[in-house]
Write a protein that holds these residues in place. Structure first.
Motif, PDB file in Angstrom:
ATOM      1  N   ALA A  60       0.591  -1.087   0.134  1.00 43.17           N
ATOM      2  CA  ALA A  60      -0.127  -0.309   0.259  1.00 43.17           C
ATOM      3  C   ALA A  60       1.032   1.395  -0.035  1.00 43.17           C
ATOM      4  O   ALA A  60       0.830   2.213  -1.201  1.00 43.17           O
ATOM      5  N   SER A  61       1.921   1.382   0.532  1.00 35.27           N
ATOM      6  CA  SER A  61       2.686   2.283   0.600  1.00 35.27           C
ATOM      7  C   SER A  61       3.281   2.563   0.006  1.00 35.27           C
ATOM      8  O   SER A  61       3.196   3.834  -1.037  1.00 35.27           O
ATOM      9  N   ALA A  62       3.964   1.800  -1.257  1.00 32.94           N
ATOM     10  CA  ALA A  62       4.130   1.652  -2.427  1.00 32.94           C
ATOM     11  C   ALA A  62       3.694   2.514  -3.344  1.00 32.94           C
ATOM     12  O   ALA A  62       4.092   3.023  -4.690  1.00 32.94           O
ATOM     13  N   THR A  63       2.233   1.493  -3.554  1.00 33.72           N
ATOM     14  CA  THR A  63       1.832   2.076  -4.249  1.00 33.72           C
ATOM     15  C   THR A  63       1.177   2.995  -4.235  1.00 33.72           C
ATOM     16  O   THR A  63       1.599   3.903  -5.474  1.00 33.72           O
ATOM     17  N   TRP A  64       0.798   3.739  -3.261  1.00 29.01           N
ATOM     18  CA  TRP A  64       0.490   5.121  -2.985  1.00 29.01           C
ATOM     19  C   TRP A  64       1.508   6.243  -3.246  1.00 29.01           C
ATOM     20  O   TRP A  64       0.971   7.402  -3.950  1.00 29.01           O
ATOM     21  N   GLY A 216       8.878   0.435   1.974  1.00 30.30           N
ATOM     22  CA  GLY A 216       8.196   0.126   0.583  1.00 30.30           C
ATOM     23  C   GLY A 216       8.696   1.811   0.776  1.00 30.30           C
ATOM     24  O   GLY A 216       8.749   1.991  -0.951  1.00 30.30           O
ATOM     25  N   TRP A 217       8.817   2.837   1.450  1.00 31.23           N
ATOM     26  CA  TRP A 217       7.992   4.322   0.856  1.00 31.23           C
ATOM     27  C   TRP A 217       9.910   4.499   0.344  1.00 31.23           C
ATOM     28  O   TRP A 217      10.455   5.310  -0.908  1.00 31.23           O
ATOM     29  N   LEU A 218      10.862   3.695   1.167  1.00 29.30           N
ATOM     30  CA  LEU A 218      12.049   4.011   0.704  1.00 29.30           C
ATOM     31  C   LEU A 218      12.968   3.545  -0.701  1.00 29.30           C
ATOM     32  O   LEU A 218      12.832   3.788  -1.938  1.00 29.30           O
ATOM     33  N   GLY A 219      12.385   1.904  -0.296  1.00 31.39           N
ATOM     34  CA  GLY A 219      12.508   1.183  -1.954  1.00 31.39           C
ATOM     35  C   GLY A 219      11.735   1.964  -3.459  1.00 31.39           C
ATOM     36  O   GLY A 219      12.182   1.548  -3.712  1.00 31.39           O
ATOM     37  N   SER A 220      10.247   2.571  -3.144  1.00 31.20           N
ATOM     38  CA  SER A 220       9.849   2.995  -4.509  1.00 31.20           C
ATOM     39  C   SER A 220      10.194   4.202  -4.740  1.00 31.20           C
ATOM     40  O   SER A 220      10.355   4.277  -5.643  1.00 31.20           O
ATOM     41  N   HIS A 221      10.507   5.320  -3.864  1.00 31.64           N
ATOM     42  CA  HIS A 221      11.669   6.288  -4.151  1.00 31.64           C
ATOM     43  C   HIS A 221      13.514   5.852  -5.135  1.00 31.64           C
ATOM     44  O   HIS A 221      13.783   6.434  -5.532  1.00 31.64           O
ATOM     45  N   ALA A 222      14.191   5.068  -4.447  1.00 37.38           N
ATOM     46  CA  ALA A 222      14.986   3.866  -4.864  1.00 37.38           C
ATOM     47  C   ALA A 222      14.604   3.757  -6.020  1.00 37.38           C
ATOM     48  O   ALA A 222      15.181   3.837  -7.277  1.00 37.38           O
ATOM     49  N   ALA A 223      13.623   2.599  -6.302  1.00 38.19           N
ATOM     50  CA  ALA A 223      13.055   2.301  -8.102  1.00 38.19           C
ATOM     51  C   ALA A 223      13.180   3.813  -9.172  1.00 38.19           C
ATOM     52  O   ALA A 223      13.321   2.958 -10.247  1.00 38.19           O
ATOM     53  N   MET A 224      11.889   4.592  -8.315  1.00 36.27           N
ATOM     54  CA  MET A 224      12.416   5.539  -9.172  1.00 36.27           C
ATOM     55  C   MET A 224      13.661   6.724  -9.432  1.00 36.27           C
ATOM     56  O   MET A 224      13.574   7.096 -10.915  1.00 36.27           O
ATOM     57  N   ARG A 225      14.319   6.204  -9.046  1.00 34.11           N
ATOM     58  CA  ARG A 225      15.244   7.403  -8.530  1.00 34.11           C
ATOM     59  C   ARG A 225      16.680   5.990  -9.905  1.00 34.11           C
ATOM     60  O   ARG A 225      17.141   7.423 -10.645  1.00 34.11           O
ATOM     61  N   PHE A 226      16.803   5.454  -9.848  1.00 33.99           N
ATOM     62  CA  PHE A 226      17.547   4.006 -10.366  1.00 33.99           C
ATOM     63  C   PHE A 226      16.575   3.528 -11.253  1.00 33.99           C
ATOM     64  O   PHE A 226      17.709   2.931 -12.372  1.00 33.99           O
ATOM     65  N   GLY A 227      15.942   3.179 -11.389  1.00 37.68           N
ATOM     66  CA  GLY A 227      15.023   2.580 -12.528  1.00 37.68           C
ATOM     67  C   GLY A 227      15.699   1.569 -12.748  1.00 37.68           C
ATOM     68  O   GLY A 227      16.276   0.462 -12.212  1.00 37.68           O
ATOM     69  N   PRO A 228      15.658   0.932 -14.453  1.00 38.06           N
ATOM     70  CA  PRO A 228      16.025  -0.878 -14.178  1.00 38.06           C
ATOM     71  C   PRO A 228      17.411  -0.619 -13.548  1.00 38.06           C
ATOM     72  O   PRO A 228      18.021  -1.814 -13.683  1.00 38.06           O
ATOM     73  N   LYS A 229      18.475   0.255 -13.700  1.00 33.30           N
ATOM     74  CA  LYS A 229      19.802  -0.068 -13.182  1.00 33.30           C
ATOM     75  C   LYS A 229      19.707  -0.581 -11.517  1.00 33.30           C
ATOM     76  O   LYS A 229      20.701  -1.817 -11.621  1.00 33.30           O
TER      77      LYS A 229
END
Length: 262
Positions: A60-64, A216-229
């Motif tokens: 839910a956190s990551a989705t938000w 989830g908050w940390l992971g989703s921000h990391a995913a958006m920042r670093f993307g496929p890498k």
């Protein structure tokens, strides 16, 4: 009511943070939390049920977070979400009546295949490509994965991500964002079923939920920042980790078959 020492609660919280971070990017956070819940003396059914409650908060956190950043198109997900909810509800009910032993054989093979695909297959970039299925048609795939998540669970996030990349033509970061929404819906349905059965340890689950939200908050921000890498190698590592974990179980028929050959 099970009583836990403060250091055990701290361990469970830390495991939930780590699982939330991994879940937000690649899925497979249960690979961290379920063994820890079992290690502190919680019975398997309660461990799985409690993992679902804290996992639903993490997704839910990551989705938000992804939605607030404009990364999720809920109009596009209308039919896949409906199908996922129906599939997860059916899976959670059917699991009470069906022997899931065969999944212990099939699942490691599927996860190994996903790892190989992301490792040596066509490079999954952040660029969207032409979708092979309409959202309505993709609903049948999402419903099947939702059924699996309600029925068993491990690797569902990886299956959603692979399906969104290969069938809906999504770039990897966008697929990860939409995976969280689908995974959250299947988790929530499972929580309801387990709660009705009285299997959830609410105090522990809610404490871990706080850790999951943070992770989830940390992971989703990391995913958006670093993307496929970041997403691509984590997907591979998580899939391989789940294969090893499943094959390490003494009761796994596939392990017994391999040992028999040796």
């Amino acid at each position: 009511m099970i009583e836990f020492a403060p250091e055990i609660i701290a361990l469970l919280f830390a495991a939930a943070v780590a699982a939330g971070f991994v879940d937000a990017i690649a899925g497979g956070g249960g690979l961290i939390t379920v063994p820890v819940l079992l290690a502190v003396g919680i019975n398997p059914v309660a461990a799985i049920a409690t993992n679902k409650i804290q996992g639903s908060f993490g997704t839910a956190s990551a989705t938000w977070t992804f939605w607030r950043k404009g990364r999720i198109d809920f109009a596009l997900l209308k039919w896949p979400l409906i199908a996922t909810v129906i599939g997860a509800a059916l899976g959670a009910v059917v699991v009470s009546f069906v022997d899931a032993t065969w999944l212990m054989v099939l699942l490691p093979l599927l996860l190994a295949g996903i790892a190989v695909y992301f490792l040596v297959g066509p490079k999954a970039s952040d660029e969207d490509v032409h979708a092979r299925l309409t959202p309505f048609a993709f609903g049948t795939v999402a419903g099947g994965i939702g059924f699996y998540d309600g029925f068993f669970g491990p690797g569902a996030g990886s299956f959603f991500a692979l399906a969104l990349v290969t069938l809906m033509g999504m770039g990897l970061t966008r697929a990860t964002a939409h995976t969280k929404a689908l995974n959250f819906s299947s988790n929530l349905v499972s929580v309801v079923v387990f709660a009705i059965g009285g299997h959830v340890l609410w105090a522990i689950g809610l404490i871990m939920a706080v850790g999951q939200v943070l992770g989830g908050w940390l992971g989703s921000h990391a995913a958006m920042r670093f993307g496929p890498k970041l997403i691509r190698p984590l997907l591979v590592v998580i899939c391989i980790g789940m294969v090893i974990k499943l094959l390490s179980h003494p009761a796994n028929p596939l392990r017994a078959w391999v040992e028999g050959l040796i």
